[in-house]
Design a protein around this motif. Structure first.
Motif, PDB file in Angstrom:
ATOM      1  N   GLU A  53    -105.519 -79.615  11.623  1.00  0.00           N
ATOM      2  CA  GLU A  53    -105.167 -79.271   9.981  1.00  0.00           C
ATOM      3  C   GLU A  53    -106.207 -77.714  10.656  1.00  0.00           C
ATOM      4  OE1 GLU A  53    -106.255 -80.913   5.957  1.00  0.00           O
ATOM      5  OE2 GLU A  53    -105.486 -82.209   7.301  1.00  0.00           O
ATOM      6  N   SER A  54    -106.227 -77.010   9.471  1.00  0.00           N
ATOM      7  CA  SER A  54    -107.577 -75.680   9.247  1.00  0.00           C
ATOM      8  C   SER A  54    -107.195 -75.240   7.677  1.00  0.00           C
ATOM      9  CB  SER A  54    -107.397 -75.308  10.550  1.00  0.00           C
ATOM     10  OG  SER A  54    -107.940 -73.868  10.069  1.00  0.00           O
ATOM     11  N   ASN A  55    -107.771 -73.904   7.992  1.00  0.00           N
ATOM     12  CA  ASN A  55    -107.839 -73.444   6.538  1.00  0.00           C
ATOM     13  C   ASN A  55    -107.128 -72.171   7.378  1.00  0.00           C
ATOM     14  OD1 ASN A  55    -109.787 -72.215   6.746  1.00  0.00           O
ATOM     15  ND2 ASN A  55    -111.012 -74.428   5.600  1.00  0.00           N
ATOM     16  N   VAL A  56    -107.069 -71.172   6.559  1.00  0.00           N
ATOM     17  CA  VAL A  56    -106.997 -69.497   7.393  1.00  0.00           C
ATOM     18  C   VAL A  56    -107.970 -69.008   8.011  1.00  0.00           C
ATOM     19  CG1 VAL A  56    -105.907 -67.814   6.615  1.00  0.00           C
ATOM     20  CG2 VAL A  56    -104.803 -69.044   5.731  1.00  0.00           C
ATOM     21  N   LYS A  57    -109.347 -69.523   6.906  1.00  0.00           N
ATOM     22  CA  LYS A  57    -110.794 -68.766   7.422  1.00  0.00           C
ATOM     23  C   LYS A  57    -111.044 -69.063   9.167  1.00  0.00           C
ATOM     24  CE  LYS A  57    -115.433 -68.244   5.547  1.00  0.00           C
ATOM     25  NZ  LYS A  57    -116.451 -68.490   4.701  1.00  0.00           N
ATOM     26  N   GLU A  58    -110.918 -70.601   8.828  1.00  0.00           N
ATOM     27  CA  GLU A  58    -111.394 -71.082   9.634  1.00  0.00           C
ATOM     28  C   GLU A  58    -110.389 -70.792  10.887  1.00  0.00           C
ATOM     29  OE1 GLU A  58    -112.111 -75.054  11.930  1.00  0.00           O
ATOM     30  OE2 GLU A  58    -111.356 -75.166  10.420  1.00  0.00           O
ATOM     31  N   LEU A  59    -109.371 -70.736  10.960  1.00  0.00           N
ATOM     32  CA  LEU A  59    -108.427 -70.178  11.878  1.00  0.00           C
ATOM     33  C   LEU A  59    -108.497 -68.371  12.350  1.00  0.00           C
ATOM     34  CD1 LEU A  59    -105.638 -70.709  13.422  1.00  0.00           C
ATOM     35  CD2 LEU A  59    -104.123 -70.084  11.976  1.00  0.00           C
ATOM     36  N   GLY A  60    -108.574 -68.304  11.157  1.00  0.00           N
ATOM     37  CA  GLY A  60    -108.984 -66.650  11.356  1.00  0.00           C
ATOM     38  C   GLY A  60    -110.570 -66.288  12.441  1.00  0.00           C
ATOM     39  N   ASN A  61    -110.991 -67.287  12.176  1.00  0.00           N
ATOM     40  CA  ASN A  61    -112.233 -67.267  12.494  1.00  0.00           C
ATOM     41  C   ASN A  61    -112.143 -67.667  14.399  1.00  0.00           C
ATOM     42  OD1 ASN A  61    -113.585 -65.804  10.466  1.00  0.00           O
ATOM     43  ND2 ASN A  61    -114.152 -67.882   9.545  1.00  0.00           N
ATOM     44  N   THR A  62    -111.552 -68.145  14.719  1.00  0.00           N
ATOM     45  CA  THR A  62    -111.520 -68.362  15.598  1.00  0.00           C
ATOM     46  C   THR A  62    -110.837 -68.033  16.290  1.00  0.00           C
ATOM     47  OG1 THR A  62    -112.028 -71.128  14.766  1.00  0.00           O
ATOM     48  CG2 THR A  62    -110.831 -70.348  16.907  1.00  0.00           C
ATOM     49  N   ILE A  83     -95.331 -75.585  11.160  1.00  0.00           N
ATOM     50  CA  ILE A  83     -96.247 -75.902  10.054  1.00  0.00           C
ATOM     51  C   ILE A  83     -96.235 -76.001   8.606  1.00  0.00           C
ATOM     52  CG2 ILE A  83     -98.509 -74.831  12.102  1.00  0.00           C
ATOM     53  CD1 ILE A  83     -97.782 -72.477   9.568  1.00  0.00           C
ATOM     54  N   THR A  84     -97.089 -76.696   7.863  1.00  0.00           N
ATOM     55  CA  THR A  84     -97.021 -76.643   6.310  1.00  0.00           C
ATOM     56  C   THR A  84     -98.288 -75.669   5.992  1.00  0.00           C
ATOM     57  OG1 THR A  84     -97.577 -78.743   5.803  1.00  0.00           O
ATOM     58  CG2 THR A  84     -95.920 -78.832   6.477  1.00  0.00           C
ATOM     59  N   ARG A  85     -97.874 -75.164   5.060  1.00  0.00           N
ATOM     60  CA  ARG A  85     -99.171 -73.991   4.091  1.00  0.00           C
ATOM     61  C   ARG A  85     -99.361 -75.131   2.758  1.00  0.00           C
ATOM     62  NH1 ARG A  85     -98.211 -68.475   3.748  1.00  0.00           N
ATOM     63  NH2 ARG A  85     -96.281 -68.783   3.488  1.00  0.00           N
ATOM     64  N   GLU A  86    -100.162 -75.080   1.816  1.00  0.00           N
ATOM     65  CA  GLU A  86    -100.902 -76.238   1.066  1.00  0.00           C
ATOM     66  C   GLU A  86    -101.911 -75.097   0.564  1.00  0.00           C
ATOM     67  OE1 GLU A  86    -100.641 -80.409   1.383  1.00  0.00           O
ATOM     68  OE2 GLU A  86     -99.151 -79.985   2.464  1.00  0.00           O
ATOM     69  N   ARG A  87    -101.670 -75.053  -1.277  1.00  0.00           N
ATOM     70  CA  ARG A  87    -103.028 -74.754  -1.599  1.00  0.00           C
ATOM     71  C   ARG A  87    -103.859 -76.252  -1.509  1.00  0.00           C
ATOM     72  NH1 ARG A  87    -104.046 -69.673  -1.169  1.00  0.00           N
ATOM     73  NH2 ARG A  87    -102.088 -68.541  -1.538  1.00  0.00           N
ATOM     74  N   SER A  88    -104.929 -75.911  -2.199  1.00  0.00           N
ATOM     75  CA  SER A  88    -106.021 -76.988  -1.349  1.00  0.00           C
ATOM     76  C   SER A  88    -106.228 -77.698  -3.109  1.00  0.00           C
ATOM     77  CB  SER A  88    -107.460 -76.422  -1.090  1.00  0.00           C
ATOM     78  OG  SER A  88    -108.499 -77.773  -1.788  1.00  0.00           O
ATOM     79  N   ASN A  89    -106.599 -79.003  -3.459  1.00  0.00           N
ATOM     80  CA  ASN A  89    -106.381 -79.271  -4.883  1.00  0.00           C
ATOM     81  C   ASN A  89    -107.328 -78.930  -5.413  1.00  0.00           C
ATOM     82  OD1 ASN A  89    -103.713 -80.760  -4.802  1.00  0.00           O
ATOM     83  ND2 ASN A  89    -104.509 -81.941  -3.663  1.00  0.00           N
ATOM     84  N   GLU A  90    -109.110 -78.551  -4.325  1.00  0.00           N
ATOM     85  CA  GLU A  90    -110.587 -78.524  -4.965  1.00  0.00           C
ATOM     86  C   GLU A  90    -110.955 -77.215  -4.875  1.00  0.00           C
ATOM     87  OE1 GLU A  90    -110.550 -80.302  -1.700  1.00  0.00           O
ATOM     88  OE2 GLU A  90    -109.654 -82.627  -2.411  1.00  0.00           O
ATOM     89  N   ASP A  91    -109.768 -76.045  -4.579  1.00  0.00           N
ATOM     90  CA  ASP A  91    -110.003 -74.688  -4.499  1.00  0.00           C
ATOM     91  C   ASP A  91    -108.407 -73.925  -4.189  1.00  0.00           C
ATOM     92  OD1 ASP A  91    -110.749 -72.008  -4.802  1.00  0.00           O
ATOM     93  OD2 ASP A  91    -111.979 -72.049  -3.247  1.00  0.00           O
ATOM     94  N   GLU A  92    -107.840 -73.400  -5.136  1.00  0.00           N
ATOM     95  CA  GLU A  92    -107.135 -72.737  -5.215  1.00  0.00           C
ATOM     96  C   GLU A  92    -106.898 -71.846  -4.301  1.00  0.00           C
ATOM     97  OE1 GLU A  92    -104.032 -73.581  -6.618  1.00  0.00           O
ATOM     98  OE2 GLU A  92    -104.151 -75.243  -6.513  1.00  0.00           O
ATOM     99  N   ARG A  93    -107.995 -71.041  -4.123  1.00  0.00           N
ATOM    100  CA  ARG A  93    -107.536 -70.138  -3.517  1.00  0.00           C
ATOM    101  C   ARG A  93    -107.724 -70.239  -2.140  1.00  0.00           C
ATOM    102  NH1 ARG A  93    -113.791 -67.973  -5.028  1.00  0.00           N
ATOM    103  NH2 ARG A  93    -113.575 -70.239  -4.739  1.00  0.00           N
ATOM    104  N   ASN A  94    -108.055 -72.009  -1.229  1.00  0.00           N
ATOM    105  CA  ASN A  94    -108.297 -72.393  -0.186  1.00  0.00           C
ATOM    106  C   ASN A  94    -106.793 -72.260   0.187  1.00  0.00           C
ATOM    107  OD1 ASN A  94    -109.154 -73.004   2.297  1.00  0.00           O
ATOM    108  ND2 ASN A  94    -110.624 -74.805   1.291  1.00  0.00           N
ATOM    109  N   LEU A  95    -105.961 -71.940   0.974  1.00  0.00           N
ATOM    110  CA  LEU A  95    -104.904 -72.963   1.787  1.00  0.00           C
ATOM    111  C   LEU A  95    -105.123 -73.089   3.078  1.00  0.00           C
ATOM    112  CD1 LEU A  95    -101.850 -71.421   1.320  1.00  0.00           C
ATOM    113  CD2 LEU A  95    -101.922 -70.669   3.143  1.00  0.00           C
TER     114      LEU A  95
END
Length: 145
Positions: A53-62, A83-95
């Motif tokens: 599991e990860s977010n797009v930012k971490e994936l892109g940085n790696t 894979i599945t993609r879902e918006r974070s409950n804490e921050d909608e901008r975070n996938l």
């Protein structure tokens, strides 16, 4: 040394690295076609086989990939059920991207690929480790610029 010697292909570090990368990816193609993956999809899947599991930012940085490259790629992997993609409950901008069971099972089909690629590269373990270390040193030095 001539004035333009620095511009000869034989004096470029980037050129053999480019050729090597291009040829290695070409060698991956027949193995990845059996899995219905591109090389970039394959490295994304390797990331998730490790992380789950990860977010797009971490994936892109790696992987050093931007969101304009990742977005269509992730949609394709989601459509394949890996894979599945879902918006974070804490921050909608975070996938948040998660590996599915089907994606996890694909790992068994891919397990032989590194060994097959190793055969065509034909380096000893020590040579491969040295090359890996040097390439990562170059990447680190470039990123520090």
């Amino acid at each position: 040394m001539e004035k333009y010697d620095c511009l000869k292909l034989s004096n470029q570090l980037c050129f053999p690295i480019y050729l090597c990368s291009k040829e290695l990816i070409r060698r991956y193609t027949p193995f990845l076609e059996k899995l219905d993956l591109t090389y970039t999809q394959y490295i994304v899947m390797m990331f998730f086989w490790e992380k789950k599991e990860s977010n797009v930012k971490e994936l892109g940085n790696t992987l050093l990939l931007d969101s304009s490259t990742l977005t269509p790629l992730l949609k394709k992997l989601e459509n394949k059920g890996y894979i599945t993609r879902e918006r974070s409950n804490e921050d909608e901008r975070n996938l948040i991207i998660k590996l599915t069971n089907k994606g996890e099972k694909l790992k068994d089909k891919a397990i032989s690929i590194p060994k097959e690629i190793g055969k065509c590269v034909n380096l000893t373990e020590e040579e491969a480790a040295t090359l890996y270390t040097l390439i990562h040193k170059v990447l680190t030095n470039i990123e520090m610029e």
